[in-house]
Write a protein that holds these residues in place. Structure first.
Motif, PDB file in Angstrom:
ATOM      1  N   GLU A 137     -10.606  -4.530 -53.749  1.00 11.91           N
ATOM      2  CA  GLU A 137      -9.205  -4.464 -53.314  1.00 11.91           C
ATOM      3  C   GLU A 137      -8.320  -3.895 -54.417  1.00 11.91           C
ATOM      4  O   GLU A 137      -7.454  -3.057 -54.168  1.00 11.91           O
ATOM      5  N   ASP A 140      -9.031  -0.160 -54.788  1.00  7.59           N
ATOM      6  CA  ASP A 140      -8.620   0.654 -53.644  1.00  7.59           C
ATOM      7  C   ASP A 140      -7.112   0.646 -53.413  1.00  7.59           C
ATOM      8  O   ASP A 140      -6.567   1.561 -52.823  1.00  7.59           O
ATOM      9  N   ASN A 141      -6.435  -0.391 -53.840  1.00 14.38           N
ATOM     10  CA  ASN A 141      -4.999  -0.516 -53.627  1.00 14.38           C
ATOM     11  C   ASN A 141      -4.242  -0.106 -54.889  1.00 14.38           C
ATOM     12  O   ASN A 141      -3.925  -0.934 -55.730  1.00 14.38           O
TER      13      ASN A 141
END
Length: 149
Positions: A137, A140-141
């Motif tokens: 996360e 990817d963020n």
């Protein structure tokens, strides 16, 4: 005096301190310690596959100081194992409490080793998964940079 034979049963996936404590406990209950390591096929018959393959789990147990012998465990019914190996004492984690009381009818002492809270292969797998999920996360963020002019 009779040589007391102890059998410790387990999957021993993601080997951790409670596994070591249970094996050490078994060592203290008799003269000969045999550790049965569940095969991948056996484990898959009642839960998800182990993370560590059978051959590696067996090698880990063989490398420990306490066991005199490590053997494949291919069944959850231990009647034949008890008879064939002259087992006097059977040790397994307390998550199986009551499951092996039938061995008492064969003259075997059965001990359900208290695992305690927190440490288990299932809990370790969940913790690794949760940490990996957070890592993905975070990677990817991220903000997309503006193109340079």
């Amino acid at each position: 005096m009779k040589n007391k034979i102890v059998y410790v049963s387990g999957t021993f996936d993601l080997f951790h301190s409670n596994h070591l404590k249970m094996i050490s406990y078994g060592r203290g209950l008799g003269d000969t310690l045999i550790v049965g390591v569940s095969t991948d096929e056996l484990v898959c018959s009642y839960k998800k596959p182990p993370a560590v393959p059978f051959e590696e789990r067996l090698a880990i147990i063989e490398g420990l100081r306490d066991p005199d012998l490590a053997i494949p465990q291919r069944t959850l019914d231990h009647r034949e194992t008890v008879k064939n190996l002259n087992i006097d004492v059977f040790v397994i984690g307390d998550d199986w409490k009551g499951k092996y009381d039938y061995l008492k009818e064969l003259g075997v002492q059965v001990f359900y080793f208290p695992y305690g809270a927190g440490v288990s292969s299932s809990n370790l797998k969940q913790k690794i998964y949760d940490q990996y999920k957070k890592l993905i996360e975070q990677s990817d963020n991220h903000p997309i940079p503006e193109p340079q002019k």
